[in-house]
Design a protein around this motif. Structure first.
Motif, short mmCIF file in Angstrom:
data_model
loop_
_atom_site.label_atom_id
_atom_site.label_comp_id
_atom_site.label_asym_id
_atom_site.label_seq_id
_atom_site.Cartn_x
_atom_site.Cartn_y
_atom_site.Cartn_z
N HIS A 165 -15.96 -20.15 -17.71
CA HIS A 165 -16.70 -19.78 -18.91
C HIS A 165 -18.18 -19.61 -18.60
O HIS A 165 -18.69 -20.10 -17.58
CB HIS A 165 -16.50 -20.81 -20.03
N ILE A 166 -18.85 -18.94 -19.49
CA ILE A 166 -20.26 -18.64 -19.32
C ILE A 166 -21.09 -19.93 -19.45
O ILE A 166 -20.70 -20.86 -20.16
CB ILE A 166 -20.71 -17.59 -20.37
N ALA A 167 -22.23 -19.97 -18.75
CA ALA A 167 -23.09 -21.17 -18.81
C ALA A 167 -23.97 -21.17 -20.04
O ALA A 167 -24.30 -22.23 -20.58
CB ALA A 167 -23.95 -21.27 -17.54
N SER A 168 -24.36 -19.99 -20.50
CA SER A 168 -25.19 -19.88 -21.70
C SER A 168 -25.10 -18.45 -22.20
O SER A 168 -24.78 -17.53 -21.45
CB SER A 168 -26.66 -20.25 -21.41
N VAL A 169 -25.39 -18.28 -23.48
CA VAL A 169 -25.39 -16.96 -24.11
C VAL A 169 -26.83 -16.62 -24.47
O VAL A 169 -27.49 -17.39 -25.17
CB VAL A 169 -24.51 -16.95 -25.37
N PRO A 170 -27.35 -15.50 -23.98
CA PRO A 170 -28.72 -15.13 -24.31
C PRO A 170 -28.97 -15.14 -25.81
O PRO A 170 -28.18 -14.62 -26.59
CB PRO A 170 -28.84 -13.71 -23.74
N GLY A 171 -30.06 -15.80 -26.19
CA GLY A 171 -30.44 -15.84 -27.60
C GLY A 171 -29.84 -16.99 -28.38
O GLY A 171 -30.18 -17.18 -29.55
N VAL A 172 -28.93 -17.75 -27.77
CA VAL A 172 -28.31 -18.87 -28.48
C VAL A 172 -28.99 -20.17 -28.07
O VAL A 172 -29.06 -20.50 -26.88
CB VAL A 172 -26.80 -18.96 -28.16
N ASP A 187 -4.80 -31.60 -22.47
CA ASP A 187 -4.41 -31.26 -21.11
C ASP A 187 -4.38 -29.74 -20.94
O ASP A 187 -4.03 -29.00 -21.87
CB ASP A 187 -3.03 -31.83 -20.78
N LEU A 188 -4.72 -29.30 -19.75
CA LEU A 188 -4.72 -27.87 -19.44
C LEU A 188 -3.30 -27.40 -19.17
O LEU A 188 -2.58 -27.98 -18.36
CB LEU A 188 -5.59 -27.61 -18.21
N ASP A 189 -2.88 -26.34 -19.86
CA ASP A 189 -1.56 -25.78 -19.58
C ASP A 189 -1.66 -24.80 -18.41
O ASP A 189 -2.75 -24.34 -18.06
CB ASP A 189 -0.98 -25.10 -20.83
N THR A 190 -0.53 -24.48 -17.80
CA THR A 190 -0.53 -23.68 -16.58
C THR A 190 -0.07 -22.25 -16.80
O THR A 190 0.30 -21.55 -15.86
CB THR A 190 0.39 -24.34 -15.53
N THR A 191 -0.11 -21.80 -18.04
CA THR A 191 0.26 -20.41 -18.34
C THR A 191 -0.96 -19.50 -18.15
O THR A 191 -2.05 -19.94 -17.76
CB THR A 191 0.77 -20.29 -19.77
N GLU A 192 -0.78 -18.24 -18.48
CA GLU A 192 -1.89 -17.29 -18.45
C GLU A 192 -2.86 -17.50 -19.61
O GLU A 192 -3.99 -17.03 -19.56
CB GLU A 192 -1.34 -15.85 -18.52
N ASN A 193 -2.43 -18.21 -20.65
CA ASN A 193 -3.27 -18.32 -21.85
C ASN A 193 -4.69 -18.85 -21.57
O ASN A 193 -5.67 -18.26 -22.02
CB ASN A 193 -2.59 -19.19 -22.90
N LEU A 214 -6.85 -18.17 -25.65
CA LEU A 214 -7.45 -19.36 -25.04
C LEU A 214 -6.90 -20.62 -25.71
O LEU A 214 -6.81 -20.69 -26.94
CB LEU A 214 -8.97 -19.30 -25.21
N THR A 215 -6.54 -21.60 -24.91
CA THR A 215 -5.95 -22.83 -25.43
C THR A 215 -6.98 -23.96 -25.48
O THR A 215 -8.10 -23.84 -25.02
CB THR A 215 -4.72 -23.23 -24.60
N LYS A 216 -6.56 -25.08 -26.06
CA LYS A 216 -7.50 -26.14 -26.46
C LYS A 216 -8.37 -26.66 -25.33
O LYS A 216 -9.58 -26.87 -25.50
CB LYS A 216 -6.72 -27.28 -27.11
N ALA A 217 -7.78 -26.90 -24.17
CA ALA A 217 -8.55 -27.48 -23.06
C ALA A 217 -9.67 -26.57 -22.59
O ALA A 217 -10.67 -27.05 -22.02
CB ALA A 217 -7.63 -27.81 -21.89
N LYS A 218 -9.54 -25.26 -22.83
CA LYS A 218 -10.58 -24.32 -22.44
C LYS A 218 -11.50 -23.94 -23.61
O LYS A 218 -12.58 -23.37 -23.39
CB LYS A 218 -9.96 -23.06 -21.83
N GLU A 219 -11.10 -24.25 -24.83
CA GLU A 219 -12.00 -24.06 -25.97
C GLU A 219 -13.13 -25.09 -25.93
O GLU A 219 -14.30 -24.75 -26.18
CB GLU A 219 -11.24 -24.24 -27.29
N ILE A 220 -12.78 -26.32 -25.62
CA ILE A 220 -13.73 -27.43 -25.73
C ILE A 220 -14.98 -27.24 -24.87
O ILE A 220 -16.10 -27.48 -25.35
CB ILE A 220 -13.03 -28.77 -25.44
N SER A 245 -3.92 -23.94 -29.81
CA SER A 245 -5.32 -23.52 -29.78
C SER A 245 -5.97 -23.93 -31.10
O SER A 245 -5.35 -24.54 -31.95
CB SER A 245 -5.41 -22.00 -29.59
N ASN A 246 -7.25 -23.60 -31.25
CA ASN A 246 -7.98 -23.84 -32.50
C ASN A 246 -8.24 -25.32 -32.77
O ASN A 246 -7.85 -25.88 -33.80
CB ASN A 246 -7.25 -23.19 -33.69
N THR A 247 -8.91 -25.97 -31.81
CA THR A 247 -9.34 -27.34 -32.03
C THR A 247 -10.40 -27.38 -33.13
O THR A 247 -11.15 -26.43 -33.32
CB THR A 247 -9.97 -27.91 -30.75
N LYS A 248 -10.45 -28.49 -33.81
CA LYS A 248 -11.42 -28.64 -34.89
C LYS A 248 -12.85 -28.58 -34.36
O LYS A 248 -13.73 -27.96 -34.97
CB LYS A 248 -11.18 -29.96 -35.63
#
Length: 344
Positions: A165-172, A187-193, A214-220, A245-248
């Motif tokens: 994932h990106i380290a920062s978004v310009p302007g944010v 936990d990270l799943d091992t699919t393509e998701n 994108l699944t929960k472990a990569k959303e966070i 997906s869609n963690t609070k």
């Protein structure tokens, strides 16, 4: 599923444009976004004010080219004769499966994806191979977090790809996310998701987020301990509204004004994911491509916010028309009704 293409699809209005502030000075008019019904997969077409185009995913294979025909109907409505860029978020059938059908009928300028298939499964290996064979000599580019997709009038930034994932978004402005403290470990799943390529599309003040499946472990990591994305105006709900997906902590942090769930009648639209998005702070509306028939009435949006009702004909879609001041509208092709969202 019925093999229908609504005649009204060609009546679709253009979806709101995403441009960076500097780009807006060079072009007038909105960005058009077509959220095409591919029965629980993804195919989202962006058309810039200058007719530059980006298609994110291509739907399913087969079905007498149903999904390609629906994409072409949106192209016709937008006045396109080709697609400049096709971005494949990941190598699952409902996202990449439509590529062989698409290239038989539509000229594509380039394909973009995250690189190699990472899922140890025969079907994804076969889908990846079929994708590479189908695109042939068409230019292909592997994208990484921080890369951009050049479309005049738009600012398209890659946030995630191949599990990074990106380290920062310009302007944010990087701010602590208070919702992280109560978020469980996932936990990270091992699919393509979790390898999904995700993009943030900006048009002036308007911001649209699409992170594929994108699944929960990569959303966070995108929002904890600090929110790298900031707030968005329109959120294409991750993973069609699956509860994988869609963690609070994620959904609340991005604070969408409006969300669109590209679920199918019997695919995704999980009650847990629906509830998380629906109750996120500041959300004005949650639109759904289909009634989630395996859910209950309490976890489906009101009928005017659903494109394809239970038992109704398939193929209805949403049209979003966005403006550089941050205002936008969503139009439901089934009802012919439009809802406006004022600039903030």
């Amino acid at each position: 599923m019925k093999n229908l293409l609504l005649p009204s699809l060609c009546a679709l209005a253009l979806l709101a444009g995403i441009t960076a502030p500097a780009a807006h000075a060079q072009a007038s008019g909105p960005l058009t976004i077509y959220t095409i019904d591919v029965e629980g997969g993804q195919a989202t077409l962006f058309v810039s004010p200058t007719k530059g185009s980006l298609l994110v995913d291509t739907g399913w294979p087969g079905n007498n080219s149903r999904d390609t025909d629906r994409i072409m109907a949106a192209m016709h409505d937008a006045g396109l004769t080709q697609i400049d860029h096709v971005l494949i978020t990941h190598f699952h059938e409902d996202h990449v499966g439509g590529v062989p059908n698409l290239v038989q009928k539509v000229k594509v300028g380039e394909f973009l994806d995250h690189g190699e298939n990472r899922e140890d499964a025969d079907d994804t290996r076969q889908l990846h191979a079929a994708y590479l064979k189908a695109i042939g000599n068409t230019p292909r580019r592997v994208v990484h977090p921080g890369d951009t997709i050049q479309i005049p009038g738009l600012n398209v930034l890659v946030l995630t790809a191949d599990g990074e994932h990106i380290a920062s978004v310009p302007g944010v402005k990087l701010e602590p996310n208070p919702y992280c403290a109560t978020e469980p470990h996932w936990d990270l799943d091992t699919t393509e998701n979790p390898r999904s390529t995700g993009v943030l599309i900006r048009f002036g003040k308007f911001r649209f987020l699409d992170l594929g499946d994108l699944t929960k472990a990569k959303e966070i990591p995108l929002v904890c301990p600090v929110n790298l994305i900031g707030h968005v105006d329109l959120y294409l709900v991750n993973h069609h509204g699956f509860n994988l997906s869609n963690t609070k902590a994620f959904v609340d942090a991005i604070h969408p004004r409006v969300a669109i769930m590209d679920n199918g009648a019997h695919k995704a639209g999980s009650p847990e994911a629906w509830q998380t998005v629906h109750e996120s702070p500041g959300l004005e509306d949650l639109w759904m491509l289909h009634t989630a028939e395996d859910s209950d009435a309490g976890h489906n949006s009101a009928a005017p916010l659903i494109a394809n009702l239970k038992g109704g004909s398939d193929g209805a879609y949403f049209k979003v028309v966005a403006h550089a001041d941050g205002s936008f509208s969503v139009w439901n092709s089934r009802t012919g009704q439009k809802k406006e969202y004022a600039a903030k």
